[in-house]
Design a protein around this motif. Structure first.
Motif, PDB file in Angstrom:
ATOM      1  N   TYR A 101       0.843  -1.199   0.000  1.00  0.00           N
ATOM      2  CA  TYR A 101       0.000   0.000   0.000  1.00  0.00           C
ATOM      3  C   TYR A 101       0.880   1.251   0.000  1.00  0.00           C
ATOM      4  O   TYR A 101       0.639   2.191  -0.768  1.00  0.00           O
ATOM      5  CB  TYR A 101      -0.933   0.001   1.217  1.00  0.00           C
ATOM      6  N   ASP A 102       1.894   1.275   0.867  1.00  0.00           N
ATOM      7  CA  ASP A 102       2.781   2.440   0.943  1.00  0.00           C
ATOM      8  C   ASP A 102       3.496   2.683  -0.381  1.00  0.00           C
ATOM      9  O   ASP A 102       3.636   3.826  -0.826  1.00  0.00           O
ATOM     10  CB  ASP A 102       3.804   2.269   2.066  1.00  0.00           C
ATOM     11  N   ARG A 130      -6.109   2.481  -4.326  1.00  0.00           N
ATOM     12  CA  ARG A 130      -5.309   1.519  -3.571  1.00  0.00           C
ATOM     13  C   ARG A 130      -5.928   1.127  -2.234  1.00  0.00           C
ATOM     14  O   ARG A 130      -5.740   0.022  -1.763  1.00  0.00           O
ATOM     15  CB  ARG A 130      -3.894   2.048  -3.365  1.00  0.00           C
ATOM     16  N   SER A 131      -6.695   2.033  -1.620  1.00  0.00           N
ATOM     17  CA  SER A 131      -7.250   1.743  -0.297  1.00  0.00           C
ATOM     18  C   SER A 131      -8.297   0.626  -0.342  1.00  0.00           C
ATOM     19  O   SER A 131      -8.544  -0.024   0.668  1.00  0.00           O
ATOM     20  CB  SER A 131      -7.845   3.000   0.332  1.00  0.00           C
ATOM     21  N   LYS A 153       1.084   4.121  -2.822  1.00  0.00           N
ATOM     22  CA  LYS A 153       0.856   5.531  -2.498  1.00  0.00           C
ATOM     23  C   LYS A 153       2.001   6.390  -3.024  1.00  0.00           C
ATOM     24  O   LYS A 153       1.772   7.459  -3.598  1.00  0.00           O
ATOM     25  CB  LYS A 153       0.730   5.689  -0.980  1.00  0.00           C
TER      26      LYS A 153
END
Length: 87
Positions: A61-62, A72-73, A65
Motif C-alpha cells: 500500500y505504501d 489503492r485503499s 501511495k
C-alpha cells in the motif's frame, strides 16, 4: 518501415518494436534509451528487492501511495501487486 522518433529516442528500432508489442510510449522510450547506453544493461535482472508476494500488504500500500496508484485503499494484496507491476 522504421521511422525516426526524434532526438530523445536513442534506439528507434527497439522503440518501435516495443510500441508494436503494446508498451506505452514512456516505457518504450526508457527501455530503448537504456539499451542504447553502454553503461546500462536493461535486460539484466534488477536490484535486490524481494518479490511483491513476500511484502506485507501495508508495505505494498505504501509503495502504491508513493507512485500514485489510485483506488489503492480498496485493493486486496493481489490487486496491489498487479497494480504495482502494471504501473
Amino acid at each position: 518501415m522504421e521511422k525516426n522518433h526524434g532526438p530523445t529516442i536513442k534506439d528507434d528500432e527497439t522503440y518501435q518494436s516495443l510500441r508494436e508489442d503494446g508498451e506505452s510510449k514512456e516505457k518504450a522510450a526508457r527501455i530503448a534509451n537504456a539499451k542504447a547506453n553502454s553503461s546500462q544493461h536493461p535486460s539484466e535482472k534488477g536490484g535486490e528487492s524481494s518479490p511483491y508476494e513476500e511484502w506485507k500488504k501495508d508495505d505494498l500500500y505504501d509503495r502504491a501511495k508513493e507512485i500514485g496508484i489510485e483506488g489503492r485503499s480498496n485493493m486486496t494484496k493481489k490487486e496491489l501487486i498487479s497494480a504495482l507491476r502494471n504501473h
